[in-house]
Scaffold this motif. Structure first.
Motif, PDB file in Angstrom:
ATOM      1  N   TYR A  86      42.546  35.604  55.426  1.00  0.00           N
ATOM      2  CA  TYR A  86      42.533  36.122  54.057  1.00  0.00           C
ATOM      3  C   TYR A  86      41.105  36.457  53.669  1.00  0.00           C
ATOM      4  O   TYR A  86      40.216  35.599  53.730  1.00  0.00           O
ATOM      5  CB  TYR A  86      43.102  35.089  53.079  1.00  0.00           C
ATOM      6  CG  TYR A  86      43.033  35.566  51.645  1.00  0.00           C
ATOM      7  CD1 TYR A  86      43.783  36.667  51.231  1.00  0.00           C
ATOM      8  CD2 TYR A  86      42.208  34.942  50.717  1.00  0.00           C
ATOM      9  CE1 TYR A  86      43.709  37.135  49.923  1.00  0.00           C
ATOM     10  CE2 TYR A  86      42.136  35.393  49.407  1.00  0.00           C
ATOM     11  CZ  TYR A  86      42.886  36.494  49.016  1.00  0.00           C
ATOM     12  OH  TYR A  86      42.806  36.949  47.731  1.00  0.00           O
ATOM     13  N   GLU A  88      38.927  37.451  50.671  1.00  0.00           N
ATOM     14  CA  GLU A  88      38.980  37.435  49.211  1.00  0.00           C
ATOM     15  C   GLU A  88      38.453  38.747  48.619  1.00  0.00           C
ATOM     16  O   GLU A  88      39.035  39.298  47.688  1.00  0.00           O
ATOM     17  CB  GLU A  88      38.128  36.260  48.726  1.00  0.00           C
ATOM     18  CG  GLU A  88      38.510  35.772  47.361  1.00  0.00           C
ATOM     19  CD  GLU A  88      37.798  34.467  47.030  1.00  0.00           C
ATOM     20  OE1 GLU A  88      37.191  33.857  47.932  1.00  0.00           O
ATOM     21  OE2 GLU A  88      37.840  34.091  45.857  1.00  0.00           O
ATOM     22  N   LYS A  89      37.352  39.229  49.193  1.00  0.00           N
ATOM     23  CA  LYS A  89      36.713  40.440  48.683  1.00  0.00           C
ATOM     24  C   LYS A  89      37.692  41.623  48.649  1.00  0.00           C
ATOM     25  O   LYS A  89      37.682  42.429  47.732  1.00  0.00           O
ATOM     26  CB  LYS A  89      35.534  40.768  49.611  1.00  0.00           C
ATOM     27  CG  LYS A  89      34.571  41.767  49.092  1.00  0.00           C
ATOM     28  CD  LYS A  89      33.378  41.868  50.031  1.00  0.00           C
ATOM     29  CE  LYS A  89      32.608  43.134  49.716  1.00  0.00           C
ATOM     30  NZ  LYS A  89      31.754  43.518  50.822  1.00  0.00           N
ATOM     31  N   ASP A  91      41.009  41.137  48.790  1.00  0.00           N
ATOM     32  CA  ASP A  91      42.292  40.550  48.383  1.00  0.00           C
ATOM     33  C   ASP A  91      43.390  40.963  49.371  1.00  0.00           C
ATOM     34  O   ASP A  91      44.439  41.484  48.995  1.00  0.00           O
ATOM     35  CB  ASP A  91      42.656  40.974  46.951  1.00  0.00           C
ATOM     36  CG  ASP A  91      43.857  40.180  46.428  1.00  0.00           C
ATOM     37  OD1 ASP A  91      44.157  39.114  47.011  1.00  0.00           O
ATOM     38  OD2 ASP A  91      44.504  40.629  45.461  1.00  0.00           O
ATOM     39  N   CYS A  92      43.131  40.722  50.629  1.00  0.00           N
ATOM     40  CA  CYS A  92      44.023  41.220  51.675  1.00  0.00           C
ATOM     41  C   CYS A  92      44.020  40.285  52.888  1.00  0.00           C
ATOM     42  O   CYS A  92      43.007  39.635  53.160  1.00  0.00           O
ATOM     43  CB  CYS A  92      43.496  42.595  52.083  1.00  0.00           C
ATOM     44  SG  CYS A  92      44.706  43.564  52.936  1.00  0.00           S
TER      45      CYS A  92
END
Ligand SMILES: Cc1cc2nc3c(=O)[nH]c(=O)nc-3n(C[C@H](O)[C@H](O)[C@H](O)COP(=O)(O)OP(=O)(O)OC[C@H]3O[C@@H](n4cnc5c(N)ncnc54)[C@H](O)[C@@H]3O)c2cc1C
Length: 371
Positions: A86, A88-89, A91-92
């Motif tokens: 995952y 975060e930057k 969101d994927c």
């Protein structure tokens, strides 16, 4: 003529395998284990009806002898492991290890492509772990997939502390093309039994004297005994698979380990991740956990609900031997003073980031050596 007395410190894969093979040969084997059970983190425990280990412990190996030995104790269910990460930057979730096919899906693909071109034209830098990865994949991918994850995983402030020999991420292959399996090894899987590897440990120890909740805190190599729980255990041969600094009374300082505690969470669904291929997700950002594991994918437990485990960072356990220049130097100091008739095997004994197959293989080699 009776054979030598062997004391084995630790009852994980390396200690149990050594105890089994050497007791078969007629040695008088005593095993001292600090925990109340064998197996270390590979011992299967239960949260309600759900079996789990401390982090997923998939068997993977190229060594047929090791595989056949393990399989003769606990039948191995073969499967391939795939995982995701995952970011975060973005969101994927992306495939992990990194795949070329995933790169165009990233919002900053143009920049990544430029950096990969520069990396391709440049030379790999082997000064340290961080420099290696920057030179191999460029700053954008490094920041997304490697930087924070590695610092979190190893509980370190800077990835420059790690050596470049220890490439670790993606097992030395920066970006994969096609094969999305986490491990490429010929033999991989996990026991069919709901109790996982437990029978391997218990059966291996059947012909040895085993003392649980017995922590070795001192070696007297001149007199040939170890001290544990205010008792002395005499040996002719000592096999250490435990924490080296503890048994040498920390005389060269404390070795660094990255620890974990597991938070088990039961979910009201058959699996935590819909995709049948994904066993766990890595969390590369600043979350306080490194992985979330869909444990039923590993154990194949029959149940209407499922178990997700979160691996939280912890100072309470000493699990991953930190491969920093500082810690490797400390270990070398201990190693230079290992006494005669002392053999170090396994992950803690050798202070190396190795797997189950290595622990079994090293015990097999030692058994050959001792004859
Ligand atoms: C979270 C996590 C996930 C992992 N996942 C995988 C995986 O998927 N596949 C894989 O192949 N490998 C995996 N590994 C690594 C693998 O599990 C180990 O390499 C292997 O189990 C090591 O076996 P060992 O016998 O060398 O050490 P251990 O299993 O650590 O055994 C050492 C034993 O010594 C005992 N001990 C320590 N000090 C003392 C003392 N002073 N006195 C008495 N007893 C002592 C400990 O309690 C322990 O039981 C993972 C490791 C971790 C931490």
């Amino acid at each position: 003529m009776s054979k030598d007395k062997i004391v084995v410190i630790g009852a994980g894969f390396s200690g149990c395998t050594a105890a089994y093979l050497l007791s078969q040969k007629g040695y008088d084997v005593t095993v001292l284990e600090v925990e109340a059970h064998p197996g270390g983190g590979c011992w299967t425990r239960f949260h309600g009806e759900h079996p789990y280990t401390i982090g997923p412990r998939i068997f993977y190996s190229y060594n047929k002898d090791v595989y056949e030995h393990l399989d003769s104790f606990v039948k191995i269910r073969k499967f391939d492991t795939r995982t995701i990460s995952y970011i975060e930057k973005d969101d994927c979730f992306y495939n992990y290890p990194l795949q070329y096919d995933d790169l165009p899906l990233m919002p900053d693909y143009e920049q990544i492509a430029k950096e990969l071109q520069i990396a391709k034209e440049g030379e790999l830098n082997f000064d340290n772990f961080e420099k290696y990865w920057l030179s191999a994949i460029g700053p954008s991918l490094y920041e997304k997939f490697v930087d924070d994850y590695s610092k979190k995983m190893w509980a370190i402030d800077s990835n420059e502390e790690l050596s470049a020999d220890f490439k670790w991420v993606n097992r030395g292959t920066p970006i994969r093309d096609g094969d999305s399996r986490l491990f490429g090894d010929q033999f991989q899987g996990y026991p069919f039994a709901i109790t996982g590897y437990n029978d391997y440990f218990l059966k291996s120890l059947e012909n040895s004297k085993v003392h649980y909740q017995t922590k070795v805190t001192r070696i007297d190599a001149d007199k040939g005994f170890v001290e544990a729980n205010n008792q002395s255990f005499e040996y002719d041969i000592l096999i250490n698979t435990g924490h080296t600094d503890e048994i040498f009374e920390f005389k060269h300082g404390e070795l660094g380990y990255s620890g974990r505690t597991i938070i088990p969470v039961v979910l009201p669904s058959k699996f935590a991740f819909d995709n049948p291929d994904y066993f766990w997700a890595h969390y590369s950002g600043k979350q306080p956990y490194t992985r979330a594991v869909d444990f039923k994918k590993v154990t194949n437990n029959e149940s209407e609900t499922c178990l997700l485990t979160l691996e939280m960072l912890s100072d309470e356990t000493r699990l991953y031997p930190k491969q920093t220049a500082r810690d490797l130097k400390i270990f070398d100091r201990y190693k230079s003073e290992f006494p005669s008739n002392y053999y170090a095997i396994g992950r803690l004994g050798k202070f190396k980031y190795t797997g189950i197959t290595d622990a079994i293989e090293q015990a097999m080699e030692l058994s050959e050596e001792l004859g």
